[in-house]
Design a protein around this motif. Structure first.
Motif, short mmCIF file in Angstrom:
data_model
loop_
_atom_site.label_atom_id
_atom_site.label_comp_id
_atom_site.label_asym_id
_atom_site.label_seq_id
_atom_site.Cartn_x
_atom_site.Cartn_y
_atom_site.Cartn_z
N SER A 165 0.83 -1.20 0.00
CA SER A 165 0.00 0.00 0.00
C SER A 165 0.87 1.25 0.00
CB SER A 165 -0.93 0.01 1.22
OG SER A 165 -1.68 1.20 1.26
N ILE B 116 -5.75 2.14 -6.46
CA ILE B 116 -6.05 3.45 -5.89
C ILE B 116 -6.93 4.22 -6.87
CG2 ILE B 116 -5.09 5.71 -5.25
CD1 ILE B 116 -2.60 4.29 -4.27
N ARG C 288 1.16 4.08 -3.07
CA ARG C 288 0.97 5.51 -2.84
C ARG C 288 2.19 6.32 -3.28
NH1 ARG C 288 -3.05 6.94 1.48
NH2 ARG C 288 -4.36 5.09 1.74
N SER D 292 -8.16 3.16 -1.56
CA SER D 292 -6.88 2.47 -1.67
C SER D 292 -7.05 1.09 -1.05
CB SER D 292 -5.78 3.26 -0.96
OG SER D 292 -4.55 2.56 -0.99
#
Length: 312
Positions: free
Chosen positions: A222, A256, A226, A243
């Motif tokens: 994750s 996302i 990002r 997300s």
């Protein structure tokens, strides 16, 4: 007869040497070189590599107009920020073409030697990045410089041929058409009459395969996703709406959806980034659309990435 036989043998050997010296072009690439011995065309990127000797030569095709800005940006300070300490710099004259060849050492966790070469043609700037990891084993300075200076450029290659040479296969394109291939590992698609897309006036997708990048562990994906989205220089004011990580088709994915602003125009847009992780590589899709077209285009973006298969 002995003289005739010797002369014939000499001609044959000369012919073989000439053939061996012919530049080799990776599939769909406009850039070719006479590669160092034992270095093969890469299946992962546009260029050549030797796993045994820990060496690689990577090709990037850019517009001819990019040459000046590219070379001006190759300062000692800029290279050092990218982990390369410059040890040599040479201006090149290759027939009617001009160029620059910079050599240096790699610092940081990956030790070794590195070369950066830029060559300008009438309609193309060729950027060539070569490196030999480790100590003095592998290829010598002379071998690498000889290979780089053998650079040859050829005419335009069709987009369809470039697409066929990508390290992945595309299934359902959901009505999008290919516009260009970048660095031999990524492709840009759009839906509309324009090939140059300003202010996201047309929806666009970029699909890219990783180039020998370590896959992050499950718990850090994750954060990885990002960071990848935030590194996109055409977006600003990114606000994440969703997300999530999930399993699909037996593989790990992360997706996302966010709102953002197109940096140059200030146009509000919606962006979808989907990453599919394989054990030793990943493929990443970024789809951009205007806010008023989100409901129409987000499902199309997913259709494209769902249909991508990595080549073995």
């Amino acid at each position: 007869m002995k003289g005739f036989a010797a002369a014939t043998l000499a001609l044959v050997l000369t012919a073989h040497a000439a053939l061996a010296a012919e530049p080799v072009f990776p599939p769909a690439s406009r850039i070719g070189i006479v590669p160092p011995e034992d270095m093969l065309v890469s299946k992962r990127f546009s260029g050549f590599e030797s796993e045994e000797k820990a060496a690689a030569i990577n090709f990037v095709e850019m517009p001819a107009a990019a040459y000046g800005q590219l070379v001006n940006g190759l300062t000692k300070e800029a290279l050092k920020r990218q982990g390369m300490s410059e040890t040599s710099r040479e201006s090149l004259k290759l027939g009617t073409r001009t160029g620059v060849l910079i050599g240096g050492t790699m610092a940081g966790p990956v030790q070794g030697r590195k070369w950066v070469m830029a060559v300008q043609d009438e309609d193309l700037t060729a950027l060539v990045i070569a490196q030999v990891r480790g100590g003095q084993d592998g290829y010598s300075e002379a071998q690498m410089r000889e290979a780089l200076k053998s650079i040859a450029l050829r005419g335009p290659v069709s987009v369809d041929e470039q697409i066929s040479a990508l390290p992945f296969r595309l299934g359902d394109k959901a009505g999008f058409r290919p516009v260009r291939v970048i660095s031999g590992n990524s492709a840009l698609f759009t839906d509309g009459p324009q090939d140059t897309i300003k202010a996201v006036e047309q929806p666009m997708i970029i699909v890219a395969a990783s180039l020998n990048v370590p896959i992050p562990p499950q718990e850090k994906r994750s954060q990885f996703a990002r960071a990848a989205l935030n590194s996109n220089q055409i977006l600003k004011d990114i606000k994440i709406e969703r997300s999530e990580s999930f399993r699909f088709k037996g593989q790990d994915w992360h997706e996302i959806v966010a709102t953002a602003v197109e940096a140059e125009s200030g146009q509000p847009i919606v962006v979808m980034q989907t990453i599919r992780f394989d054990p030793d590589r990943y493929v990443r899709m970024i789809g951009l659309t205007r806010v008023e077209q989100r409901d129409q285009n987000l499902p199309r973006f997913r259709t494209v990435i769902d249909g991508v298969d990595m080549n073995p």
